[in-house]
Design a protein around this motif. Structure first.
Motif, PDB file in Angstrom:
ATOM      1  N   ARG A  87      24.649  57.802  31.550  1.00 36.77           N
ATOM      2  CA  ARG A  87      23.189  57.663  31.687  1.00 36.77           C
ATOM      3  C   ARG A  87      22.499  57.923  30.354  1.00 36.77           C
ATOM      4  N   GLN A  88      22.946  58.940  29.648  1.00 35.94           N
ATOM      5  CA  GLN A  88      22.329  59.268  28.363  1.00 35.94           C
ATOM      6  C   GLN A  88      22.497  58.130  27.359  1.00 35.94           C
ATOM      7  N   ILE A  89      23.678  57.538  27.320  1.00 39.74           N
ATOM      8  CA  ILE A  89      23.919  56.424  26.404  1.00 39.74           C
ATOM      9  C   ILE A  89      23.078  55.215  26.807  1.00 39.74           C
ATOM     10  N   LEU A  90      23.057  54.907  28.101  1.00 40.80           N
ATOM     11  CA  LEU A  90      22.279  53.762  28.574  1.00 40.80           C
ATOM     12  C   LEU A  90      20.787  53.954  28.319  1.00 40.80           C
ATOM     13  N   ASN A  91      20.303  55.187  28.433  1.00 41.48           N
ATOM     14  CA  ASN A  91      18.899  55.467  28.118  1.00 41.48           C
ATOM     15  C   ASN A  91      18.604  55.217  26.648  1.00 41.48           C
ATOM     16  N   VAL A  92      19.518  55.598  25.769  1.00 44.69           N
ATOM     17  CA  VAL A  92      19.321  55.405  24.333  1.00 44.69           C
ATOM     18  C   VAL A  92      19.203  53.922  23.996  1.00 44.69           C
ATOM     19  N   ILE A  93      20.014  53.089  24.649  1.00 41.55           N
ATOM     20  CA  ILE A  93      19.971  51.646  24.352  1.00 41.55           C
ATOM     21  C   ILE A  93      19.091  50.884  25.346  1.00 41.55           C
ATOM     22  N   SER A  94      18.321  51.629  26.141  1.00 32.85           N
ATOM     23  CA  SER A  94      17.324  51.066  27.064  1.00 32.85           C
ATOM     24  C   SER A  94      17.906  50.080  28.077  1.00 32.85           C
ATOM     25  N   VAL A  95      18.996  50.467  28.691  1.00 30.48           N
ATOM     26  CA  VAL A  95      19.605  49.651  29.749  1.00 30.48           C
ATOM     27  C   VAL A  95      19.238  50.283  31.083  1.00 30.48           C
ATOM     28  N   ASP A  96      18.245  49.696  31.759  1.00 32.26           N
ATOM     29  CA  ASP A  96      17.813  50.278  33.020  1.00 32.26           C
ATOM     30  C   ASP A  96      17.905  49.300  34.195  1.00 32.26           C
ATOM     31  N   PHE A  97      18.563  48.159  33.970  1.00 30.19           N
ATOM     32  CA  PHE A  97      18.850  47.227  35.059  1.00 30.19           C
ATOM     33  C   PHE A  97      20.342  47.300  35.381  1.00 30.19           C
ATOM     34  N   TYR A  98      20.666  47.124  36.648  1.00 28.11           N
ATOM     35  CA  TYR A  98      22.048  47.077  37.075  1.00 28.11           C
ATOM     36  C   TYR A  98      22.202  46.058  38.199  1.00 28.11           C
ATOM     37  N   LEU A  99      23.416  45.590  38.370  1.00 23.42           N
ATOM     38  CA  LEU A  99      23.732  44.682  39.459  1.00 23.42           C
ATOM     39  C   LEU A  99      24.474  45.479  40.502  1.00 23.42           C
ATOM     40  N   GLU A 100      24.062  45.340  41.749  1.00 28.00           N
ATOM     41  CA  GLU A 100      24.712  46.070  42.846  1.00 28.00           C
ATOM     42  C   GLU A 100      25.271  45.050  43.844  1.00 28.00           C
ATOM     43  N   ALA A 101      26.477  45.318  44.325  1.00 23.53           N
ATOM     44  CA  ALA A 101      27.117  44.449  45.331  1.00 23.53           C
ATOM     45  C   ALA A 101      28.008  45.305  46.199  1.00 23.53           C
ATOM     46  N   HIS A 102      28.385  44.771  47.344  1.00 22.97           N
ATOM     47  CA  HIS A 102      29.266  45.539  48.240  1.00 22.97           C
ATOM     48  C   HIS A 102      30.479  44.716  48.632  1.00 22.97           C
ATOM     49  N   PRO A 103      31.548  45.411  49.017  1.00 21.84           N
ATOM     50  CA  PRO A 103      32.776  44.720  49.388  1.00 21.84           C
ATOM     51  C   PRO A 103      32.573  43.756  50.544  1.00 21.84           C
ATOM     52  N   ALA A 104      33.309  42.647  50.494  1.00 21.81           N
ATOM     53  CA  ALA A 104      33.230  41.636  51.561  1.00 21.81           C
ATOM     54  C   ALA A 104      33.800  42.184  52.858  1.00 21.81           C
ATOM     55  N   ILE A 106      26.944  47.731  38.393  1.00 19.38           N
ATOM     56  CA  ILE A 106      27.388  47.285  37.076  1.00 19.38           C
ATOM     57  C   ILE A 106      26.208  47.336  36.118  1.00 19.38           C
ATOM     58  N   ALA A 107      26.384  48.047  35.007  1.00 12.24           N
ATOM     59  CA  ALA A 107      25.333  48.151  33.990  1.00 12.24           C
ATOM     60  C   ALA A 107      25.109  46.786  33.349  1.00 12.24           C
ATOM     61  N   LEU A 108      23.859  46.369  33.258  1.00 15.38           N
ATOM     62  CA  LEU A 108      23.522  45.085  32.631  1.00 15.38           C
ATOM     63  C   LEU A 108      23.146  45.333  31.175  1.00 15.38           C
ATOM     64  N   THR A 109      24.165  45.627  30.370  1.00 13.27           N
ATOM     65  CA  THR A 109      23.950  46.010  28.975  1.00 13.27           C
ATOM     66  C   THR A 109      23.353  44.894  28.126  1.00 13.27           C
ATOM     67  N   PRO A 125      25.280  40.091  45.686  1.00 13.89           N
ATOM     68  CA  PRO A 125      24.844  40.783  44.466  1.00 13.89           C
ATOM     69  C   PRO A 125      23.324  40.731  44.327  1.00 13.89           C
ATOM     70  N   VAL A 126      22.763  41.831  43.858  1.00 11.51           N
ATOM     71  CA  VAL A 126      21.327  41.908  43.630  1.00 11.51           C
ATOM     72  C   VAL A 126      21.085  42.727  42.359  1.00 11.51           C
ATOM     73  N   VAL A 127      20.105  42.294  41.573  1.00 14.34           N
ATOM     74  CA  VAL A 127      19.737  43.030  40.357  1.00 14.34           C
ATOM     75  C   VAL A 127      18.666  44.041  40.730  1.00 14.34           C
ATOM     76  N   ARG A 128      18.891  45.268  40.312  1.00 14.64           N
ATOM     77  CA  ARG A 128      17.938  46.346  40.589  1.00 14.64           C
ATOM     78  C   ARG A 128      17.501  46.984  39.276  1.00 14.64           C
ATOM     79  N   HIS A 129      16.358  47.642  39.326  1.00 17.29           N
ATOM     80  CA  HIS A 129      15.788  48.316  38.155  1.00 17.29           C
ATOM     81  C   HIS A 129      15.595  49.786  38.474  1.00 17.29           C
ATOM     82  N   ASP A 130      15.966  50.628  37.530  1.00 19.10           N
ATOM     83  CA  ASP A 130      15.768  52.074  37.664  1.00 19.10           C
ATOM     84  C   ASP A 130      15.581  52.625  36.251  1.00 19.10           C
ATOM     85  N   ALA A 131      14.335  52.869  35.881  1.00 14.86           N
ATOM     86  CA  ALA A 131      14.024  53.331  34.516  1.00 14.86           C
ATOM     87  C   ALA A 131      14.700  54.657  34.183  1.00 14.86           C
TER      88      ALA A 131
END
Length: 125
Positions: free
Chosen positions: A108-125, A58-61, A92-98
């Motif tokens: 990706r191009q839009i997120l780069n323009v607004i500098s969103v490089d953190f995301y939350l990752e989780a997996h199904p129970a 999930i993008a952390l906008t 859930p864990v917050v990850r960073h990927d510049a």
């Protein structure tokens, strides 16, 4: 730099109510269902979501300090409504990927323009 908090407040009061009508089934969108850390109140937060194998990202906008992010991290699980289904996600864990390589190219191009490089990752129970 994530989007400004003033925009987040406007989105919570106006935009989220409209986007919430389609976010649960529209491609690339979802609704995070989570409980407040103190109030216990149930919230529905529209998000940009992408699958990665069995996991979801999930993008952390609005940044990693958003209340909904703190809520799901504290709870250790949450529900995601996406593609017309409800999925319980855990660890859930917050990850960073510049490079934002976790998102599809167009997004990706839009997120780069607004500098969103953190995301939350989780997996199904």
């Amino acid at each position: 730099m994530p989007l400004p908090q003033a925009l987040a407040k406007f989105n919570r009061q106006v935009t989220n109510r409209v986007s919430g009508l389609v976010a649960g089934w529209a491609p690339g969108f979802g609704i995070v269902v989570h409980s407040g850390r103190r109030s216990g109140r149930v919230y529905h937060t529209p998000v940009n979501v992408f699958s990665h194998g069995a996991d979801y990202r999930i993008a952390l906008t609005y940044g990693r300090d958003s209340d909904w992010v703190k809520n799901v991290l504290a709870a250790g699980e949450f529900e995601l409504e996406t593609g017309g289904h409800t999925i319980t996600l855990t660890d859930p864990v917050v990850r960073h990927d510049a490079a934002v390589s976790w998102a599809p190219l167009g997004v990706r191009q839009i997120l780069n323009v607004i500098s969103v490089d953190f995301y939350l990752e989780a997996h199904p129970a």
